[in-house]
Design a protein around this motif. Structure first.
Motif, short mmCIF file in Angstrom:
data_model
loop_
_atom_site.label_atom_id
_atom_site.label_comp_id
_atom_site.label_asym_id
_atom_site.label_seq_id
_atom_site.Cartn_x
_atom_site.Cartn_y
_atom_site.Cartn_z
N THR A 129 -9.50 -8.60 1.34
CA THR A 129 -8.45 -9.41 1.62
C THR A 129 -7.31 -9.79 0.45
OG1 THR A 129 -9.90 -10.39 3.39
CG2 THR A 129 -8.24 -11.80 2.53
N THR A 130 -7.93 -9.84 -0.69
CA THR A 130 -7.02 -10.28 -1.63
C THR A 130 -6.28 -8.97 -1.97
OG1 THR A 130 -8.64 -11.74 -2.81
CG2 THR A 130 -7.17 -10.84 -4.23
N GLN A 183 -3.57 -8.77 0.73
CA GLN A 183 -2.59 -9.62 0.27
C GLN A 183 -1.80 -9.40 -0.58
OE1 GLN A 183 -5.05 -13.25 -0.15
NE2 GLN A 183 -5.05 -13.99 2.24
N HIS A 184 -2.13 -8.86 -1.82
CA HIS A 184 -1.22 -8.45 -2.80
C HIS A 184 -0.45 -7.37 -2.39
CE1 HIS A 184 -0.38 -7.80 -6.94
NE2 HIS A 184 -0.63 -6.64 -6.94
N TRP A 227 0.62 -6.80 0.56
CA TRP A 227 1.46 -7.28 1.54
C TRP A 227 2.73 -7.99 1.02
CZ3 TRP A 227 1.45 -7.03 6.85
CH2 TRP A 227 2.13 -8.15 7.66
N ARG A 228 2.41 -8.84 -0.10
CA ARG A 228 3.45 -9.49 -1.01
C ARG A 228 4.21 -8.18 -1.72
NH1 ARG A 228 -0.54 -13.60 -1.30
NH2 ARG A 228 0.36 -15.25 -0.02
N ALA A 230 5.57 -10.91 2.99
CA ALA A 230 5.02 -12.38 3.12
C ALA A 230 6.03 -13.23 3.38
CB ALA A 230 4.14 -12.94 1.81
#
Length: 109
Positions: free
Chosen positions: A70-71, A74-75, A77-78, A83
């Protein structure tokens, strides 16, 4: 990357869905490898979550794997600029100049 570029080989269902969504919604040029990594992370995350649903008891190893994936998701994705809670609204893609170097931890000035 053009709008007609097919998803990379080896993506699972969730990764292909994410690839198609990103291509429909954004024009992300020259970031095919990062988008491919994001889609692969989505596939791996779905496998871990499916394993958790099938397990009779919580498995600490699966929970840790889900947290790490998940981390990473998210990284990525950003990094792609997807985001919605990013600073000022900007179009998806790699930031240019000082903003990019600052995010990588490089000292400016």
């Amino acid at each position: 990357m053009t709008k007609t570029e097919p998803p990379p080989d080896g993506l699972g269902l969730e990764g292909r869905k994410l690839w198609a969504w990103a291509e429909r919604r954004y024009e992300i040029e020259d970031l095919g490898p990062l988008l491919a990594e994001l889609c692969e992370l989505k596939d791996r995350l779905e496998v871990v979550r499916a394993s958790q649903r099938e397990a009779k008891e919580p498995d600490p190893k699966l929970i840790a794997a889900e947290c790490k994936l998940t981390t990473q998701f998210q990284h990525a994705w950003r990094l792609l600029g997807l985001a919605e809670d990013d600073e000022p609204k900007r179009r998806p893609g790699r930031p240019a100049g000082v903003a990019w170097r600052g995010r990588c931890g490089a000292r400016t000035a």
